[in-house]
Design an enzyme around this catalytic site. Structure first.
Site, PDB file in Angstrom:
ATOM      1  N   CYS A 210       6.624   4.461   9.905  1.00  0.00           N
ATOM      2  CA  CYS A 210       5.441   5.214   9.455  1.00  0.00           C
ATOM      3  C   CYS A 210       4.174   4.855  10.232  1.00  0.00           C
ATOM      4  O   CYS A 210       3.403   5.731  10.626  1.00  0.00           O
ATOM      5  CB  CYS A 210       5.226   4.998   7.960  1.00  0.00           C
ATOM      6  SG  CYS A 210       5.416   3.293   7.429  1.00  0.00           S
TER       7      CYS A 210
ATOM      8  N   HIS B 194      -1.825   4.967   5.109  1.00  0.00           N
ATOM      9  CA  HIS B 194      -2.047   3.804   5.979  1.00  0.00           C
ATOM     10  C   HIS B 194      -3.266   4.090   6.862  1.00  0.00           C
ATOM     11  O   HIS B 194      -3.400   5.192   7.393  1.00  0.00           O
ATOM     12  CB  HIS B 194      -0.865   3.585   6.936  1.00  0.00           C
ATOM     13  CG  HIS B 194       0.434   3.205   6.292  1.00  0.00           C
ATOM     14  ND1 HIS B 194       0.571   2.867   4.964  1.00  0.00           N
ATOM     15  CD2 HIS B 194       1.676   3.087   6.835  1.00  0.00           C
ATOM     16  CE1 HIS B 194       1.844   2.573   4.715  1.00  0.00           C
ATOM     17  NE2 HIS B 194       2.537   2.703   5.833  1.00  0.00           N
TER      18      HIS B 194
END
Ligand code: NAP
Length: 339
Positions: free
Chosen positions: A133, A246
């Site tokens: 990710c 994130h």
């Protein structure tokens, strides 16, 4: 190889997990041409139902016998399951898009971010790997800079949410936050330390050289996806007490000079990127801004004048969406285009 059809039999393996749930929702939102959706998880979940397009679909136990008749399988049930069941699925004629790290660095397996290296799909042999990710969102932002000015070196620090570890970690953050606010001692179980009100410079296991496996993944996956071994990457990955999304602070050294304005123009023209950069109005990428969004948000674009050709940027993206489920579904869509 995927055969051209109007609609496909699609499987989500790990359907009850954080990524699996997001995959079902992305397939629905993007109106993916699904003839029949099959959902798989462990025996623990067999018989549960999950909704797809308003109808309940029963979760089945994953075995190596289930793949006959399935065209595309989106795997997100952990690396061990991918290693064990991925080859059986490919052998049954199903194209596997795998979210785990099991196949990412295998030279026989393409590692694909559709905005960056879609043509690598042309040499798949039944399994395609979805990158980590934190790597996916970084390479989406790096690609336009590399095309414009050739990247020499990247220094990245990540601020990664707990959903990157899965549903148990999200429960742990919620429970620990409640405990701390009620003057109770939090009880770490998923992470080695308290994650509520804390930042852990530790994602995945430590290697002999002191880096974590997550940091090594960012280094190796970036050069594989960008198709350029000359790009040097060094990473520090940090888990932060955020549920979703994130953020990353990225320092980029390039061969050619790019001003901050040049860089903003390159980001604006890049697919999958939103330039979110008006600091005078307090506008910059945030986890709360990118949650539930498809794009990678790029902001705080500055020239780094400590080196000849340098830039600093701050990016944020939804790790469950672009960092996992969406990227996998985009890969499947790209395969359909090429079928
Ligand atoms: N979270 C992210 O942002 C992210 C991003 C990129 C890649 N990934 C990767 O995606 C995978 C899943 O991550 P996640 O965050 O969704 O984890 P998760 O929330 O813990 O979900 C794990 C899923 O795997 C299933 N599973 C576990 N053991 C199984 C078994 N023996 N047989 C069949 N299914 C089994 C679970 O089913 P039960 O519910 O029945 O236990 C569940 O559906 C991991 O490989 C992870 O590295 C995650």
């Amino acid at each position: 190889m995927l055969k051209k059809k109007d609609k496909y039999v699609v499987a989500v393996v790990g359907a009850t997990g954080a990524v699996g749930n997001e995959m079902i929702s992305v397939l629905e939102k993007r109106n993916f041409p699904v003839e029949n959706l099959r959902l798989f998880a462990s025996e623990r979940s067999a018989g549960k139902t999950l909704d797809f397009n308003g109808k309940p679909v029963t979760v089945e136990t994953l075995t190596d016998k289930v793949f006959d008749g399935i065209d595309i399988a989106l795997f997100s049930a952990g690396g061990d399951r991918s290693k064990e069941f991925g080859p059986a699925a490919a052998k049954a004629g199903c194209v596997v898009v795998d979210n785990s790290s099991a196949w990412r660095m295998d030279p026989e397996v393409p590692l694909v971010v559709p905005e960056v290296n879609p043509d690598d799909l042309d040499w798949h042999k039944g399994i395609i790997a979805n990158p980590n990710c934190s790597t996916i969102q970084m390479v989406v932002a790096l690609k336009p800079v590399h095309d414009a000015a050739k990247i020499k070196r990247v220094v990245v620090t990540t601020f990664q949410s707990v959903s990157g570890t899965g549903k148990n970690a999200m429960d742990e953050l919620l429970n620990q936050t409640t405990d701390v606010l009620n003057f109770k001692n939090p009880n770490p179980s998923v992470y080695p330390h308290q994650i509520a009100f804390n930042c852990l410079p530790h994602i995945d296991v430590f290697m002999d050289d002191g880096y974590t496996k997550e940091e090594i993944k960012m280094v190796k996956e970036t050069t594989k996806i960008m198709g350029d071994d000359s790009i040097k990457v060094t990473a520090t990955t940090v888990r932060v007490p955020v549920f979703r999304g994130h953020s990353e602070s990225i320092n980029i050294e390039t061969e050619k000079k790019l001003t901050a304005n040049d860089a903003r123009a390159a980001f604006s023209a890049a697919p999958g990127v939103i330039v979110y950069d008006a600091p005078e109005k307090n506008i910059y990428p945030l986890q709360t801004v990118c949650a539930d969004k498809d794009e990678v948000y790029v902001g705080r674009v500055r020239e780094d004048d400590t080196i000849e050709n340098g830039l600093n940027i701050w990016i944020a993206a939804d790790n469950l969406r672009k960092g996992a489920a969406l990227n996998a579904v985009q890969i499947a869509e790209e395969l359909i285009k090429r079928a």
